[in-house]
Design a protein around this motif. Structure first.
Motif, PDB file in Angstrom:
ATOM      1  N   ASN A 406       0.824  -1.209   0.000  1.00 15.68           N
ATOM      2  CA  ASN A 406       0.000   0.000   0.000  1.00 15.68           C
ATOM      3  C   ASN A 406       0.858   1.259   0.000  1.00 15.68           C
ATOM      4  OD1 ASN A 406      -2.609  -1.019  -0.152  1.00 15.68           O
ATOM      5  ND2 ASN A 406      -2.777  -1.338   2.049  1.00 15.68           N
ATOM      6  N   ILE A 407       1.900   1.263   0.836  1.00 13.61           N
ATOM      7  CA  ILE A 407       2.782   2.437   0.921  1.00 13.61           C
ATOM      8  C   ILE A 407       3.515   2.649  -0.395  1.00 13.61           C
ATOM      9  CG2 ILE A 407       4.838   3.382   2.051  1.00 13.61           C
ATOM     10  CD1 ILE A 407       3.922   1.933   4.622  1.00 13.61           C
ATOM     11  N   TYR A 408       4.095   1.564  -0.940  1.00 12.34           N
ATOM     12  CA  TYR A 408       4.884   1.675  -2.177  1.00 12.34           C
ATOM     13  C   TYR A 408       4.003   2.083  -3.350  1.00 12.34           C
ATOM     14  CZ  TYR A 408       8.321   0.585  -5.773  1.00 12.34           C
ATOM     15  OH  TYR A 408       9.191   0.693  -6.831  1.00 12.34           O
ATOM     16  N   THR A 409       2.810   1.481  -3.448  1.00  8.69           N
ATOM     17  CA  THR A 409       1.911   1.794  -4.564  1.00  8.69           C
ATOM     18  C   THR A 409       1.503   3.264  -4.541  1.00  8.69           C
ATOM     19  OG1 THR A 409       1.040  -0.470  -4.496  1.00  8.69           O
ATOM     20  CG2 THR A 409      -0.252   1.154  -5.701  1.00  8.69           C
ATOM     21  N   MET A 410       1.108   3.758  -3.371  1.00  8.27           N
ATOM     22  CA  MET A 410       0.691   5.155  -3.257  1.00  8.27           C
ATOM     23  C   MET A 410       1.835   6.105  -3.620  1.00  8.27           C
ATOM     24  SD  MET A 410      -1.879   7.171  -2.444  1.00  8.27           S
ATOM     25  CE  MET A 410      -3.044   6.416  -1.298  1.00  8.27           C
ATOM     26  N   ASP A 411       3.026   5.824  -3.084  1.00  8.54           N
ATOM     27  CA  ASP A 411       4.180   6.688  -3.329  1.00  8.54           C
ATOM     28  C   ASP A 411       4.582   6.661  -4.808  1.00  8.54           C
ATOM     29  OD1 ASP A 411       6.505   8.307  -2.316  1.00  8.54           O
ATOM     30  OD2 ASP A 411       7.616   6.591  -3.102  1.00  8.54           O
ATOM     31  N   PHE A 412       4.631   5.455  -5.393  1.00  9.47           N
ATOM     32  CA  PHE A 412       5.058   5.308  -6.777  1.00  9.47           C
ATOM     33  C   PHE A 412       4.067   5.972  -7.738  1.00  9.47           C
ATOM     34  CE2 PHE A 412       5.302   2.915 -10.785  1.00  9.47           C
ATOM     35  CZ  PHE A 412       6.653   3.060 -11.071  1.00  9.47           C
ATOM     36  N   MET A 413       2.763   5.742  -7.524  1.00  8.95           N
ATOM     37  CA  MET A 413       1.747   6.333  -8.396  1.00  8.95           C
ATOM     38  C   MET A 413       1.762   7.860  -8.298  1.00  8.95           C
ATOM     39  SD  MET A 413       0.148   4.016 -10.130  1.00  8.95           S
ATOM     40  CE  MET A 413      -0.250   2.268 -10.132  1.00  8.95           C
ATOM     41  N   PHE A 414       1.942   8.369  -7.087  1.00  8.84           N
ATOM     42  CA  PHE A 414       1.999   9.821  -6.909  1.00  8.84           C
ATOM     43  C   PHE A 414       3.176  10.412  -7.687  1.00  8.84           C
ATOM     44  CE2 PHE A 414       3.537  13.587  -4.635  1.00  8.84           C
ATOM     45  CZ  PHE A 414       2.392  14.376  -4.668  1.00  8.84           C
ATOM     46  N   THR A 415       4.331   9.770  -7.567  1.00 10.20           N
ATOM     47  CA  THR A 415       5.543  10.269  -8.234  1.00 10.20           C
ATOM     48  C   THR A 415       5.402  10.222  -9.749  1.00 10.20           C
ATOM     49  OG1 THR A 415       6.865   9.464  -6.385  1.00 10.20           O
ATOM     50  CG2 THR A 415       8.037   9.987  -8.412  1.00 10.20           C
ATOM     51  N   MET A 416       4.914   9.096 -10.277  1.00  6.01           N
ATOM     52  CA  MET A 416       4.817   8.926 -11.729  1.00  6.01           C
ATOM     53  C   MET A 416       3.820   9.900 -12.343  1.00  6.01           C
ATOM     54  SD  MET A 416       7.009   6.680 -12.660  1.00  6.01           S
ATOM     55  CE  MET A 416       6.474   6.316 -14.308  1.00  6.01           C
ATOM     56  N   VAL A 417       2.666  10.076 -11.691  1.00  2.00           N
ATOM     57  CA  VAL A 417       1.639  10.958 -12.251  1.00  2.00           C
ATOM     58  C   VAL A 417       2.063  12.419 -12.128  1.00  2.00           C
ATOM     59  CG1 VAL A 417      -0.764  11.725 -12.019  1.00  2.00           C
ATOM     60  CG2 VAL A 417      -0.218   9.292 -11.872  1.00  2.00           C
ATOM     61  N   CYS A 418       2.735  12.757 -11.035  1.00  2.00           N
ATOM     62  CA  CYS A 418       3.181  14.142 -10.834  1.00  2.00           C
ATOM     63  C   CYS A 418       4.122  14.610 -11.942  1.00  2.00           C
ATOM     64  CB  CYS A 418       3.878  14.291  -9.477  1.00  2.00           C
ATOM     65  SG  CYS A 418       2.712  14.595  -8.133  1.00  2.00           S
ATOM     66  N   ARG A 419       4.810  13.680 -12.578  1.00  4.44           N
ATOM     67  CA  ARG A 419       5.720  14.049 -13.676  1.00  4.44           C
ATOM     68  C   ARG A 419       4.970  14.691 -14.838  1.00  4.44           C
ATOM     69  NH1 ARG A 419       9.602   8.668 -14.177  1.00  4.44           N
ATOM     70  NH2 ARG A 419      10.737   8.942 -12.205  1.00  4.44           N
ATOM     71  N   GLY A 420       3.698  14.356 -14.969  1.00  4.53           N
ATOM     72  CA  GLY A 420       2.919  14.885 -16.082  1.00  4.53           C
ATOM     73  C   GLY A 420       1.986  16.013 -15.691  1.00  4.53           C
ATOM     74  N   LEU A 421       2.091  16.526 -14.448  1.00  4.74           N
ATOM     75  CA  LEU A 421       1.190  17.588 -13.986  1.00  4.74           C
ATOM     76  C   LEU A 421       1.909  18.926 -13.903  1.00  4.74           C
ATOM     77  CD1 LEU A 421      -0.648  15.801 -11.009  1.00  4.74           C
ATOM     78  CD2 LEU A 421      -1.282  15.823 -13.424  1.00  4.74           C
ATOM     79  N   PHE A 422       1.120  19.984 -14.105  1.00  5.93           N
ATOM     80  CA  PHE A 422       1.653  21.314 -13.833  1.00  5.93           C
ATOM     81  C   PHE A 422       1.872  21.467 -12.325  1.00  5.93           C
ATOM     82  CE2 PHE A 422      -0.671  22.383 -17.863  1.00  5.93           C
ATOM     83  CZ  PHE A 422       0.474  22.699 -18.591  1.00  5.93           C
ATOM     84  N   GLU A 423       2.804  22.305 -11.947  1.00  8.29           N
ATOM     85  CA  GLU A 423       3.124  22.502 -10.528  1.00  8.29           C
ATOM     86  C   GLU A 423       1.897  22.946  -9.739  1.00  8.29           C
ATOM     87  OE1 GLU A 423       5.780  21.813  -7.667  1.00  8.29           O
ATOM     88  OE2 GLU A 423       6.261  21.681  -9.801  1.00  8.29           O
ATOM     89  N   ALA A 424       1.047  23.751 -10.373  1.00  5.45           N
ATOM     90  CA  ALA A 424      -0.131  24.281  -9.673  1.00  5.45           C
ATOM     91  C   ALA A 424      -1.145  23.185  -9.325  1.00  5.45           C
ATOM     92  CB  ALA A 424      -0.802  25.347 -10.547  1.00  5.45           C
ATOM     93  N   HIS A 425      -1.069  22.038 -10.033  1.00  9.76           N
ATOM     94  CA  HIS A 425      -2.079  20.989  -9.831  1.00  9.76           C
ATOM     95  C   HIS A 425      -1.580  19.837  -8.955  1.00  9.76           C
ATOM     96  CE1 HIS A 425      -3.846  22.481 -13.888  1.00  9.76           C
ATOM     97  NE2 HIS A 425      -4.381  23.131 -12.875  1.00  9.76           N
ATOM     98  N   LYS A 426      -0.309  19.854  -8.593  1.00  8.30           N
ATOM     99  CA  LYS A 426       0.233  18.736  -7.804  1.00  8.30           C
ATOM    100  C   LYS A 426      -0.361  18.696  -6.409  1.00  8.30           C
ATOM    101  CE  LYS A 426       4.595  18.364 -10.345  1.00  8.30           C
ATOM    102  NZ  LYS A 426       6.052  18.483 -10.300  1.00  8.30           N
ATOM    103  N   LEU A 427      -0.548  19.874  -5.796  1.00  9.38           N
ATOM    104  CA  LEU A 427      -1.141  19.921  -4.461  1.00  9.38           C
ATOM    105  C   LEU A 427      -2.585  19.430  -4.498  1.00  9.38           C
ATOM    106  CD1 LEU A 427      -0.793  20.670  -1.501  1.00  9.38           C
ATOM    107  CD2 LEU A 427      -1.559  22.995  -2.061  1.00  9.38           C
ATOM    108  N   LEU A 428      -3.327  19.795  -5.555  1.00  4.73           N
ATOM    109  CA  LEU A 428      -4.713  19.339  -5.698  1.00  4.73           C
ATOM    110  C   LEU A 428      -4.765  17.824  -5.862  1.00  4.73           C
ATOM    111  CD1 LEU A 428      -7.709  19.921  -6.040  1.00  4.73           C
ATOM    112  CD2 LEU A 428      -7.288  20.384  -8.476  1.00  4.73           C
ATOM    113  N   TYR A 429      -3.826  17.285  -6.639  1.00  4.10           N
ATOM    114  CA  TYR A 429      -3.747  15.833  -6.835  1.00  4.10           C
ATOM    115  C   TYR A 429      -3.508  15.114  -5.507  1.00  4.10           C
ATOM    116  CZ  TYR A 429      -1.709  11.357  -8.345  1.00  4.10           C
ATOM    117  OH  TYR A 429      -1.405  10.020  -8.500  1.00  4.10           O
ATOM    118  N   SER A 430      -2.570  15.600  -4.706  1.00  7.29           N
ATOM    119  CA  SER A 430      -2.288  14.969  -3.415  1.00  7.29           C
ATOM    120  C   SER A 430      -3.482  15.098  -2.471  1.00  7.29           C
ATOM    121  CB  SER A 430      -1.034  15.577  -2.781  1.00  7.29           C
ATOM    122  OG  SER A 430      -1.218  16.959  -2.539  1.00  7.29           O
ATOM    123  N   PHE A 431      -4.188  16.240  -2.546  1.00 10.24           N
ATOM    124  CA  PHE A 431      -5.386  16.439  -1.718  1.00 10.24           C
ATOM    125  C   PHE A 431      -6.469  15.434  -2.092  1.00 10.24           C
ATOM    126  CE2 PHE A 431      -9.616  18.420  -1.398  1.00 10.24           C
ATOM    127  CZ  PHE A 431      -9.694  18.587  -0.008  1.00 10.24           C
TER     128      PHE A 431
END
Length: 455
Positions: A406-431
């Motif tokens: 669970n920990i690895y999946t959440m961390d890995f998915m967050f990192t991979m998807v964040c690569r394709g997001l604008f900086e302004a939307h990363k906080l919204l994604y994590s929220f």
């Protein structure tokens, strides 16, 4: 002397006749023993089978009626609404005194476990909604039009019909040779030239089956199959389109994706369970087929039997074999039921990982609402999820392994998807990730969530 010789000959003939009769009586006695033994053991099973057939016959009208209604009407809806719809139909049938099984379902009425397993091997997801969709696709009288934004139906059809020479080309050639056709990326308006195919307006001319496409008549093969898919997530089809096709909603749901990911997790963590489950399905199906073949043979021999039944050695032996086989099969079925229960319990232990994976996917899919550039396919997500299963730290302790996953999946998915997001939307994604997990766990109630959104 001649008189004595005639008496001797007569006595010898009488002796031979008595000897043959005694031999026949002995054989009949042995066969009667076998018959009595076989019938006494089979009597219970046959009575149970007869009672079950009687019950199924009584409920046949309602079950077939519901199956027909499902094929005709509920393909376009989601899994939750389908269940609600069937529940209402069952209740209405009972109110109107129409005999119907309380747990009547499309899968129970029209599916075959071995066929369903083959569909799963070809890529059809294993959740109940997808299996119902498979039944709608293969059993419906009208050609299917599948709402398939995640491309699951497309992949399944290509794998299933590959052996039949599936063609994704213009229609005139496959119609003549009976090849299945897949038409992709259908819009909300269908081409008028498809009208005759959708309505199956086949006519005979000179002993040939023909169908008119445009201005020409082409040969029509009865083995021809026509599939249509659209990637539009929420298309609006007019009633005149709906009555010509069977609309089937293949859009993945939260529960459906969870079941799919659970299969991936178990296949990775406990491949022995998945193999055992597959063997179980095949074994039970083969046993039932063998038993049915024996019963059909017995009925055929009984129908063709003439004279004394005790003289029919083949019938007696078949009955005896049926007794032995049914005893073995009955034991295997009981063992299979216990094994299946154990397998399902073992599979359920891995559900938390699949549940979290499903939450993450739907958060990622919702990013497209923020910006149309944020498009992540289900196949891409599935590849990332399976990579997590392989790359995560191993542990022999199951609770520890699940926590690490669970920990690895959440961390890995967050990192991979964040690569394709604008900086302004990363906080919204994590929220969204955080609140979705808290809502699923019950830490945030629907009332609290609505209050935060609407005030």
């Amino acid at each position: 002397v001649k008189g004595l010789e005639r008496q001797l000959q007569q006595a010898e003939e009488d002796q031979k006749e008595l000897s043959d009769q005694a031999d026949l009586t002995t054989k009949r006695l042995a066969r009667a023993g076998k018959l009595t033994s076989a019938l006494s053991d089979e009597q219970v099973r046959w009575r149970e089978t007869a009672d079950k057939i009687g019950e199924d016959t009584d409920l046949l009208v309602g079950d077939v009626f519901l199956g027909s209604a499902c094929i005709s009407y509920y393909g376009a809806f989601t899994g939750v609404y389908r269940d609600e719809l069937v529940g209402n139909w069952v209740q209405q049938c009972k109110n109107m005194k129409i005999p119907v099984a309380g747990d009547s379902s499309l899968r129970g009425t029209l599916s075959n476990p071995v066929e369903v397993r083959e569909w799963n091997i070809w890529g059809l997801p294993t959740d109940s909604v997808s299996i119902d969709n498979g039944i709608l696709t293969t059993r419906g009288k009208r050609w299917p039009l599948m709402i398939d934004p995640q491309n699951q139906a497309n992949s399944w059809l290509k794998a299933m019909e590959a052996k039949n020479g599936l063609r994704i080309i213009k229609l005139t050639t496959p119609l003549s040779f009976g090849s299945p056709v897949l038409m992709e990326d259908i819009g909300e308006v269908l081409d008028p030239s498809l009208e005759t195919i959708l309505l199956k307006q086949v006519f005979k001319s000179g002993g040939r089956s023909l169908i008119r496409i445009g201005d020409s008549d082409v040969d029509y093969d009865e083995n021809f199959k026509f599939y249509m898919t659209t990637k539009m997530p929420n298309p609006h089809y007019l009633p005149e389109v709906c009555i010509k096709v069977t609309i089937i909603n293949f859009t993945v749901t939260r529960k459906g994706l969870e079941d799919q990911l659970l299969g991936d997790v178990v296949r990775s963590e406990r491949p022995d369970l998945e193999e055992q489950k597959d063997r179980l399905v095949v074994s039970i199906a083969n046993d039932k087929k063998q038993l049915k073949d024996l019963e059909d043979k017995i009925l055929k021999l009984l129908k063709e039997s003439k004279g004394n039944i005790l003289d029919d050695e083949m019938l007696i032996n078949t009955l005896n074999n049926s007794k032995v086989t049914s005893g073995m099969i009955h034991g295997r079925v009981k063992e299979a039921e216990v094994t299946e229960k154990d397998i399902n319990e073992a599979r359920e232990q891995y559900r938390p990982v699949a549940s979290q994976g499903s939450i993450i996917y739907f958060v990622i899919a919702d990013l497209a609402v923020i910006s149309p550039m944020y498009q992540f396919s289900l196949s891409y997500f599935a590849r990332l999820f399976n990579y997590c299963l392989e790359a995560c730290e191993k542990s022999e302790d199951l609770p520890t392994r699940l926590r690490l996953l669970n920990i690895y999946t959440m961390d890995f998915m967050f990192t991979m998807v964040c690569r394709g997001l604008f900086e302004a939307h990363k906080l919204l994604y994590s929220f969204l990730l955080c609140t979705s997990w808290l809502r699923d766990s019950g830490f945030i109630t629907p009332l609290e969530w609505n209050f935060m959104l609407r005030g």
